[in-house]
Design an enzyme around this catalytic site. Structure first.
Site, PDB file in Angstrom:
ATOM      1  N   LEU A 102      36.699  32.746  48.487  1.00 43.95           N
ATOM      2  CA  LEU A 102      38.081  32.515  48.113  1.00 43.95           C
ATOM      3  C   LEU A 102      38.805  33.830  48.338  1.00 43.95           C
ATOM      4  CD1 LEU A 102      39.855  30.255  46.930  1.00 43.95           C
ATOM      5  CD2 LEU A 102      39.285  31.091  44.648  1.00 43.95           C
ATOM      6  N   ASP A 103      39.961  33.792  48.992  1.00 43.96           N
ATOM      7  CA  ASP A 103      40.677  35.013  49.337  1.00 43.96           C
ATOM      8  C   ASP A 103      40.891  35.899  48.116  1.00 43.96           C
ATOM      9  OD1 ASP A 103      40.878  34.095  51.930  1.00 43.96           O
ATOM     10  OD2 ASP A 103      42.892  33.263  51.652  1.00 43.96           O
ATOM     11  N   LYS A 104      40.982  37.196  48.368  1.00 45.32           N
ATOM     12  CA  LYS A 104      41.156  38.171  47.288  1.00 45.32           C
ATOM     13  C   LYS A 104      42.426  37.908  46.501  1.00 45.32           C
ATOM     14  CE  LYS A 104      40.947  43.163  46.455  1.00 45.32           C
ATOM     15  NZ  LYS A 104      40.752  44.507  47.076  1.00 45.32           N
TER      16      LYS A 104
END
Length: 245
Positions: A102-104
């Protein structure tokens, strides 16, 4: 047994993660640097970074609500890495990793596990497993833009698969939130889809992974999945695999 499958079965990571370890020459068999074509025979000792790897590792499964700012890549030198959270909450012999990223700058549901086979099924794009997101945009989306994204859109990285989109309100004059369900996970896909149509994603929350739901799990918290949740997930994945050509 092929080395990558052996490592996945032993809870080291997915087959893809195992391949990266082999490529980095961090894996040995009986003291010799291993390669991708190696197989593991009974009685042979496999080590990762000098630590022995064995069969029969119990499987563990946790749901985690990843906060914004945490990086899913397990990089020891990165202070924002999920790795440090795992090390502070689990014993060192329990090697958990996220089944997908999951993107930062996004938040929401992650599955943490040491089940390499399950991770392989969840991460492989051919299985078309579905993930659900709550998306907040900077302005109300036009119905033509919703239709274009739902049908599949090429924003410079190939045509995306069709997806489901649902507005959360019928008040189209004041509605910036919607839900999306995707069956693929290109890098920053949701943000890039909306950017291609002139929007900015202000908040992105993953609410579901196939049959697993975030529910009321608080940000930064985790819980073990129930036996029923695991059974339902495996049944869904098994059905999806049988449908593949």
């Amino acid at each position: 047994m092929r080395l990558s499958k052996f490592l996945a079965n032993a809870g080291i990571g997915s087959r893809r993660a195992a391949s990266r370890l082999i490529e980095a020459q961090r894996v040995t068999i009986d003291g010799h640097i291993a390669c991708h074509t190696d197989s593991v025979l009974p009685g042979q000792q496999v080590c990762v970074d000098g630590h022995p790897v064995s069969h029969g590792v119990p499987r563990h499964y946790y749901l985690f609500h990843k906060p914004i700012g945490m990086d899913c890549r397990l990089l020891p030198q990165d202070p924002s890495s999920l790795l440090h959270y795992l090390q502070s909450h689990f014993p060192p012999q329990l090697l958990l990793y996220p089944a997908g990223r999951l993107d930062k700058d996004s938040r929401g549901l992650l599955l943490l596990t040491n089940d390499g086979e399950l991770t392989q099924r969840l991460m492989h794009p051919d299985f078309h497993h579905e993930k659900g997101y709550l998306v907040t945009l900077n302005k109300t989306p036009h119905k033509d833009d919703i239709a274009a994204i739902a049908a599949g859109l090429d924003y410079g990285d190939g045509l995306t698969r069709p997806c489901r989109i649902e507005l959360l309100s019928n008040n189209v004059d004041d509605n910036t939130q919607l839900r999306m369900w995707l069956t693929q996970g290109k890098k920053r896909q949701i943000r890039r889809l909306w950017r291609a149509r002139g929007y900015r994603v202000d908040d992105l929350l993953r609410e579901s992974i196939q049959t697993l739901m975030l529910g009321s799990l608080a940000e930064g918290q985790l819980r073990p999945i129930t036996a029923g949740e695991l059974e339902e997930l495996k049944a869904a994945l098994s059905l999806m695999i049988r449908k593949q050509p």
